[in-house]
Write a protein that holds these residues in place. Structure first.
Motif, PDB file in Angstrom:
ATOM      1  N   CYS A 210     -15.668   7.642  37.843  1.00 15.66           N
ATOM      2  CA  CYS A 210     -15.625   5.927  37.345  1.00 15.66           C
ATOM      3  C   CYS A 210     -15.552   5.139  38.353  1.00 15.66           C
ATOM      4  N   CYS A 214     -13.643  -0.911  37.003  1.00 11.38           N
ATOM      5  CA  CYS A 214     -13.197  -0.537  35.505  1.00 11.38           C
ATOM      6  C   CYS A 214     -11.834  -0.760  35.084  1.00 11.38           C
ATOM      7  N   CYS A 219     -13.305   5.181  32.296  1.00 12.51           N
ATOM      8  CA  CYS A 219     -15.226   5.362  31.125  1.00 12.51           C
ATOM      9  C   CYS A 219     -15.589   6.636  31.388  1.00 12.51           C
ATOM     10  N   GLU A 224     -20.861   6.368  32.878  1.00 10.70           N
ATOM     11  CA  GLU A 224     -20.075   5.998  33.678  1.00 10.70           C
ATOM     12  C   GLU A 224     -19.707   4.377  33.268  1.00 10.70           C
ATOM     13  N   TYR A 225     -20.318   3.875  31.806  1.00 16.48           N
ATOM     14  CA  TYR A 225     -20.225   3.199  31.545  1.00 16.48           C
ATOM     15  C   TYR A 225     -18.303   2.573  30.608  1.00 16.48           C
ATOM     16  N   CYS A 226     -17.855   1.398  31.557  1.00 19.71           N
ATOM     17  CA  CYS A 226     -16.263   1.378  31.453  1.00 19.71           C
ATOM     18  C   CYS A 226     -16.274   1.442  30.122  1.00 19.71           C
ATOM     19  N   THR A 227     -15.530   2.262  29.730  1.00 15.54           N
ATOM     20  CA  THR A 227     -14.599   2.054  28.290  1.00 15.54           C
ATOM     21  C   THR A 227     -13.544   0.774  27.776  1.00 15.54           C
ATOM     22  N   CYS A 230     -13.841  -4.284  32.388  1.00 12.83           N
ATOM     23  CA  CYS A 230     -14.381  -4.954  33.873  1.00 12.83           C
ATOM     24  C   CYS A 230     -12.734  -5.524  34.099  1.00 12.83           C
ATOM     25  N   MET A 238     -20.917  -0.969  33.921  1.00  9.83           N
ATOM     26  CA  MET A 238     -20.415  -0.153  34.856  1.00  9.83           C
ATOM     27  C   MET A 238     -19.370  -0.790  35.488  1.00  9.83           C
TER      28      MET A 238
END
Length: 340
Positions: A210, A214, A219, A224-227, A230, A238
């Protein structure tokens, strides 16, 4: 209770064994090449260090020559790999301790040690030995080196003549075997299978890292997508893209980078990427189109990038169409005073 403890113990042992053997010895793969700064007597070749023989006697080791100011040895893996550790077997004869191994350092790089274009600053250092006489480093040393690189470099400038039992000149390396453990970039695990949707991942678990951009460093470790969004100043799935420096408050939409609170003075566009013309008066323009709110004296058009005719009698013109205010100077005619 005892059964449960036993099962836990065996599980721990199994995990240690599994982790310990989950990497590939890249030194032994096809295409790996070993080289060194010089070769003692022309016979103690660098290739001895990757032949699989872990013996540590004189005749089983690679050996650089005496009389040089630096000694280096390197393993060229043929391409970038995700490294985990490096294990070095140094010469250790019955009456010959590893004196020459003092003060060595282990670097990794994408540039060869022998290249004149590779700078020390382009390397990453995994280990530096600080042993001083009369002590010696261990003859077998296992070094953690979690980096991505093509070359593994062992180097020293230590003059073994400092050792009271030797009368030798210059730094020397005597490496009997070197094992470089890791996986291909983007792979992980016991058989180095692929990562789950990311370019690099944890070499054991396969989890994607992560980004610290983020929010809360949270993430989806599969891609690797930020949950949680940002942190301020970043956007993208990401959160690796930076908001424009001209966004007010350095804030922008996570999905497209559009400045959320407008642009700093003199800038316009969705991401504030365009600069208002210097002849705007005041120097501000429409956030989206860049159309000016007024022009400085002597300029006209919606972007204030045209100059009034020098033959306007008053020296000024209409800010929208350029028609001369007050007519034309003597001998000139037309709306823009363009005709003599």
């Amino acid at each position: 209770m005892l059964l449960a403890m036993a099962l836990t113990l065996w599980s721990s042992i199994f995990l240690i064994i599994k982790v310990g053997y989950c990497y590939v010895n890249l030194s032994r793969k096809k295409g790996t090449v070993a080289s060194q700064s010089s070769t003692h007597e022309g016979a103690f070749l660098a290739s001895r260090s990757i032949d699989g023989n872990k013996g540590q006697t004189y005749r089983e080791c690679s050996h650089t020559a005496l009389g040089h100011s630096i000694a280096w040895f390197q393993v060229d893996l043929g391409g970038e790999y995700s490294l985990e550790s490096v294990k070095i077997y140094y010469r250790n004869d019955a009456n010959w301790c590893p004196y020459r191994f003092r003060q060595f350092y282990l670097d990794v790089s994408n540039g060869s040690a022998g290249s004149t274009t590779t700078l020390t600053s382009q390397r990453k250092r995994c280990y530096k030995d600080n042993t001083t006489a009369l002590a010696t480093p261990p003859s077998v040393i296992d070094i953690s080196c979690k980096e991505t690189a093509r070359y593994v470099i062992v180097e020293t400038t230590y003059n073994a003549q400092e050792a009271i039992y030797l009368n030798l000149s210059g730094p020397v390396l005597e490496i009997c075997e070197i094992e470089v453990y890791g996986c291909s970039v983007g792979r992980y695990g016991e058989s180095c299978s692929r990562c789950h949707g990311c370019s690099t991942c944890d070499i054991i678990s396969g989890a994607c890292p992560c980004s610290d951009t983020c929010v809360n460093s949270a993430c989806n470790t599969s891609n690797e997508y930020c949950t949680e969004g940002c942190i301020t100043g970043y956007w993208g799935k990401m959160c690796k893209s930076q908001c424009s420096q001209y966004c007010i408050g350095n804030t922008c939409e996570q999905g497209n980078g559009m400045c959320t609170t407008g642009c700093a003075d003199f800038y316009y566009g969705y991401t504030c990427e365009h600069q208002c013309d210097p002849q705007y008066s005041p120097r501000s323009c429409d956030r989206v189109t860049g159309v000016c709110s007024g022009c400085n004296t002597g300029y006209y058009s919606q972007f204030c990038n045209r100059t009034c005719s020098p033959y306007c009698k008053s020296g000024t013109c209409d800010a929208h169409n350029g028609h001369c205010n007050g007519g034309c100077k003597t001998n000139w005619a037309g709306d823009l005073c363009e005709n003599k």
